[in-house]
Enzyme design. Structure first.
Site, PDB file in Angstrom:
ATOM      1  N   GLU A 154       2.735   2.306  -2.341  1.00  0.00           N
ATOM      2  CA  GLU A 154       2.312   3.694  -2.485  1.00  0.00           C
ATOM      3  C   GLU A 154       2.241   4.105  -3.954  1.00  0.00           C
ATOM      4  O   GLU A 154       3.254   4.470  -4.559  1.00  0.00           O
ATOM      5  CB  GLU A 154       3.277   4.640  -1.749  1.00  0.00           C
ATOM      6  CG  GLU A 154       3.217   4.517  -0.239  1.00  0.00           C
ATOM      7  CD  GLU A 154       4.186   5.445   0.483  1.00  0.00           C
ATOM      8  OE1 GLU A 154       5.023   6.079  -0.185  1.00  0.00           O
ATOM      9  OE2 GLU A 154       4.087   5.527   1.713  1.00  0.00           O
ATOM     10  N   GLU A 241       2.264   1.636   7.143  1.00  0.00           N
ATOM     11  CA  GLU A 241       3.534   2.375   7.216  1.00  0.00           C
ATOM     12  C   GLU A 241       3.279   3.746   7.823  1.00  0.00           C
ATOM     13  O   GLU A 241       2.354   4.449   7.420  1.00  0.00           O
ATOM     14  CB  GLU A 241       4.123   2.534   5.798  1.00  0.00           C
ATOM     15  CG  GLU A 241       5.488   3.228   5.789  1.00  0.00           C
ATOM     16  CD  GLU A 241       6.038   3.399   4.373  1.00  0.00           C
ATOM     17  OE1 GLU A 241       6.036   2.433   3.583  1.00  0.00           O
ATOM     18  OE2 GLU A 241       6.468   4.534   4.068  1.00  0.00           O
TER      19      GLU A 241
END
Ligand code: MG
Length: 322
Positions: A154, A241
């Protein structure tokens, strides 16, 4: 026939049935075709599974016992090794430890014939370290159909231009040793700006996908709309995720939004990996504090999200035949 011969035939049948009834035995080497993942016979593949927590904070779950349990009891089709990069005792400070724990998970996933995502679990650009890590991983595991690389979990403060340039360098490194396994690329703002990547995608490589991460109580229709925009432009998406609560990983489960996300993933054949196998006192953690580090978890060792994902994975497995 004597009983010994009958026994050998019985065991052989069970063994051959069992080995076919596992995701990697069935689908083999994956590839990307348009916005879809396909198996070695060009069949559609939609993987469901779970992510381990950061390896530096929950190393006790990075072992073969846990992966065996997730493969055989939970029926996870894919597991994700979240190799922490920046924190104390993570990859930068303790690379040998990170590599050892990653290998324990990857080796066990290979033995269980399930897929495994090798996730560079970072929130900032560390290009040289990432290249070195994925060079090792691709040399060691690039020949195994089980492996999927996630090269940047991320990004937070990086622009898409920066993430794109980084990704191209890491992809080139992996492709030196592994010509074909799927590579997942992140996007800015916690892998939510997939629409920006869609307007300026990486070209010149096969089997590249883009990640979108959602937490159901924070990321709603607007993020699905971004994903739809990307899909329409031919950008393949992998939900590497997701969580059931808000973006912190805690708070209440938003069942209504979660169902919308599951329906959306089913409709679009999008793979999804739930965050996380860890015993943190937090909604998205699947295990209660001090849950066994050897798998074999009883119902009382699972949190509400742990029990939910186990049921969901087992229902999907029953349909798939594993
Ligand atoms: Mg390969």
């Amino acid at each position: 026939m004597n009983t010994k011969v009958i026994y050998i035939i019985f065991v052989s049948i069970c063994f051959s049935y069992n080995t076919y009834s596992q995701p990697v035995k069935k689908f083999g080497q994956l590839h990307v075709d348009g916005v879809f993942i396909k198996g070695s016979n060009d069949e559609d593949v939609m993987l469901r599974g779970v992510s381990l927590g950061w390896h530096n904070w929950w190393p006790q779950y990075y072992n073969a016992d846990v992966i065996n349990w997730l493969a055989n009891d939970w029926k996870a089709e894919v597991v994700r090794a979240a190799i922490g990069v920046d924190p104390k005792r993570a990859y930068i400070k303790c690379p040998k430890r990170a590599l050892r724990l990653a290998s324990q998970v990857i080796d066990a996933a290979i033995r269980n014939n399930i897929y495994v995502i090798i996730d560079w679990h970072s929130h900032s650009l560390k290009q040289e370290e990432a290249k070195s890590f994925f060079s090792l991983m691709a040399q060691k595991y690039g020949a195994y159909p089980n492996v999927i690389y996630e090269i940047y979990n991320e990004p937070v403060n990086d622009t898409w231009e920066e993430v794109k340039n980084y990704s191209i360098e890491v992809i080139k490194t992996i492709r030196q040793y592994d010509p074909d396994n799927i590579i997942l690329v992140g996007s800015p703002h916690w892998s939510q700006d997939v629409q920006i990547a869609a307007d300026d995608p990486i070209t010149g490589f096969d089997n590249i996908m883009y990640t979108a991460h959602f937490y159901a109580d924070t990321h709603k229709e607007w993020l699905r709309e971004r994903c739809n925009y990307a899909l329409k432009k031919g950008i393949p998406i992998f939900i590497s995720e997701y969580g059931e609560s808000n973006a912190s990983g805690d708070g209440t489960i938003n069942f209504e939004e979660l169902e919308k996300w599951y329906n959306w993933m089913d409709t679009n054949k999008i793979s999804g990996v739930k965050w996380m196998i860890a015993d943190k006192k937090e909604t998205t953690a699947a295990l209660v504090p001090h849950a066994s580090s050897k798998g074999g978890w009883s119902e009382s060792e699972l949190t509400e999200t742990g029990r939910l994902i186990r049921i969901l994975l087992r229902e999907k497995a029953a349909k798939s035949g594993w």
